[in-house]
Design an enzyme around this catalytic site. Structure first.
Site, mmCIF file in Angstrom:
data_model
loop_
_atom_site.group_PDB
_atom_site.id
_atom_site.type_symbol
_atom_site.label_atom_id
_atom_site.label_comp_id
_atom_site.label_asym_id
_atom_site.label_seq_id
_atom_site.Cartn_x
_atom_site.Cartn_y
_atom_site.Cartn_z
ATOM 1 N N HIS A 142 7.750 8.359 -9.605
ATOM 2 C CA HIS A 142 6.367 8.133 -9.181
ATOM 3 C C HIS A 142 6.308 6.976 -8.190
ATOM 4 O O HIS A 142 5.685 7.082 -7.124
ATOM 5 C CB HIS A 142 5.526 7.831 -10.432
ATOM 6 C CG HIS A 142 4.106 7.458 -10.170
ATOM 7 N ND1 HIS A 142 3.040 8.256 -10.530
ATOM 8 C CD2 HIS A 142 3.552 6.344 -9.627
ATOM 9 C CE1 HIS A 142 1.903 7.662 -10.202
ATOM 10 N NE2 HIS A 142 2.192 6.490 -9.650
ATOM 11 N N GLU A 143 6.964 5.870 -8.519
ATOM 12 C CA GLU A 143 6.926 4.692 -7.652
ATOM 13 C C GLU A 143 7.707 4.920 -6.361
ATOM 14 O O GLU A 143 7.298 4.455 -5.291
ATOM 15 C CB GLU A 143 7.472 3.470 -8.398
ATOM 16 C CG GLU A 143 6.713 3.114 -9.671
ATOM 17 C CD GLU A 143 5.218 2.962 -9.440
ATOM 18 O OE1 GLU A 143 4.816 2.497 -8.355
ATOM 19 O OE2 GLU A 143 4.440 3.311 -10.347
ATOM 20 N N HIS A 146 5.523 6.720 -4.042
ATOM 21 C CA HIS A 146 4.617 5.806 -3.342
ATOM 22 C C HIS A 146 5.316 5.192 -2.130
ATOM 23 O O HIS A 146 4.740 5.089 -1.038
ATOM 24 C CB HIS A 146 4.172 4.683 -4.275
ATOM 25 C CG HIS A 146 3.007 5.031 -5.151
ATOM 26 N ND1 HIS A 146 1.858 5.621 -4.672
ATOM 27 C CD2 HIS A 146 2.794 4.829 -6.478
ATOM 28 C CE1 HIS A 146 0.994 5.786 -5.661
ATOM 29 N NE2 HIS A 146 1.536 5.316 -6.769
ATOM 30 N N GLU A 193 -2.471 8.617 -6.325
ATOM 31 C CA GLU A 193 -1.818 8.597 -7.640
ATOM 32 C C GLU A 193 -1.439 10.007 -8.083
ATOM 33 O O GLU A 193 -0.387 10.217 -8.700
ATOM 34 C CB GLU A 193 -2.738 7.942 -8.670
ATOM 35 C CG GLU A 193 -2.841 6.446 -8.539
ATOM 36 C CD GLU A 193 -1.479 5.769 -8.628
ATOM 37 O OE1 GLU A 193 -0.715 6.063 -9.567
ATOM 38 O OE2 GLU A 193 -1.161 4.979 -7.734
#
Length: 386
Positions: A142-143, A146, A193
């Protein structure tokens, strides 16, 4: 890849082969509303340069020094199991430069990716202790998602503007202007997100692990007391329940927040995992990074508008049903207005008959126009992977 050994008390699952996505563009997994904004911003020559020139005014340097001096930097010698996951995630998404990653002592499960010059990833001890190996892999993915999308640049700006809004609150017009920008950025960030959740799934390639992680973030380390299907039903009930008063309260609840609600995130991720778009990516058919410069802003905005229109059309929220009925010229709209708020009460998630006699949506939960993170919804820095 996972090697089946133990690191720092974390038992790793048997190693397995995961698909890699050479040259993948972040457009492959970005939510339409997120993608349209990013494509437009990337077309602005010098946009990132201007933002980076503001780095002296932003808290980034201070944060970097803070994490370096008061957190533990992930490496082969410190939190080695996280280091393996980080490098795996960058390898799978073909991110050439591995971002520095820190573990910060904080019992609140949380993670974030910030930075203008280069992204840095921070996870809290609360998150590390809460999640198992595969759940944590999804968060790390997930990060990294980003970082690949460039979200860290705009997130840092949001952090700065949120802080600025508090400082200028005593100036009426100044506060209104800054908060208008913050509100728009938060709406974009909520969609970003959802994009990063998809990146986490591409890295972990285990939908159940992603679901478990979201449930733990919502309800703690009590998986034996929780059920994925029941958890997803909460998202349906949230979407469909109540009347117009509840619809207004949903909007008020979500405006200050930077993340979607956890149940909504789970429902959205499941829907994307079952979509043709996800299957195409897994089959190796995805947009490449070297094609980003040719991406059409018009097409991206059209996709974004279509996504929002679909949210309104398929939602069973009373206010969204009202908007849809107005657009469709519902014949009984006047009578429902005369009956007051109760005239727009939803029939509930299990009902096929929507308010006013129109049939409710039969598909999965909508992609929300607004959502929130599992924090308190105040003006603290926006929170990531958790």
């Amino acid at each position: 890849m996972s090697d089946g050994h133990q690191h720092n008390g974390h038992e790793k699952v048997p190693s397995r082969q995961r698909r890699r996505f050479p040259g993948i563009s972040s457009r492959a997994y970005e939510h339409p509303a997120d993608r349209s904004a990013l494509v437009a911003l990337r077309k602005l020559t010098g946009f990132d340069t201007v933002f980076k020139a503001l780095s002296g005014l932003l808290p980034e340097r201070s944060l970097r020094l803070l994490f370096l001096s008061d957190s533990v930097r992930v490496s082969e010698r410190q939190f080695a199991h996280l280091n393996v996951m980080l490098r795996d995630a960058c390898y799978i998404l073909d991110l050439e430069k591995v971002p520095p990653m820190y573990v910060n002592q904080d019992p609140t499960p949380n993670a974030m990716c910030i930075g203008l010059d280069e992204p840095i990833i921070v996870v809290t001890t609360g998150l590390v202790e809460l999640l198992d190996e595969e759940e944590m892999r999804a968060v790390v993915g997930h990060e990294v998602g980003h970082a690949l999308s460039g979200h860290s640049v705009y997130r840092t700006i949001l952090l700065f503007l949120t802080s600025l809004a508090v400082r200028v609150a005593w100036i009426p017009l100044g506060s209104v202007a800054v908060m208008a920008i913050v509100t728009a950025l938060r709406e974009w960030f909520r969609k970003s997100e959802l994009s990063a959740d998809r990146a986490g799934l591409l890295v972990g390639q285990d939908l159940q692990a992603s679901m478990r992680g979201l449930m733990k973030i919502a309800g703690g380390n009590h998986l034996h007391e929780m059920n994925v299907d029941a958890f997803l039903e909460q998202a349906e009930e949230y979407d469909a329940g109540g009347d117009l008063r509840d619809s207004v309260l949903k909007i008020l609840n979500v405006l200050p927040r930077s993340h979607p609600f956890t149940t909504v995130r789970a429902a959205e991720l499941k829907k994307w995992a079952e979509s043709r778009d996800h299957q195409r990516v897994m089959d190796g058919h995805y947009p490449r990074r070297d094609e980003d410069k040719d991406a059409s802003v018009r097409d991206s905005w059209r996709d974004s508008a279509t996504s929002y229109a679909g949210d309104v059309k398929n939602s069973r929220d009373p206010l969204m049903k009202l908007v849809s009925d107005i657009a469709g010229g519902a014949g009984d709209l006047g009578g429902r207005v005369r009956r007051g708020f109760g005239g727009f009460t939803s029939s509930g998630p299990g009902s096929a008959q929507g308010p006013g006699g129109s049939r409710g949506a039969e598909g999965g939960p909508r992609e929300p126009g607004t959502s929130s993170d599992p924090g308190t919804g105040d003006d603290r820095p926006p929170r990531d992977g958790s």
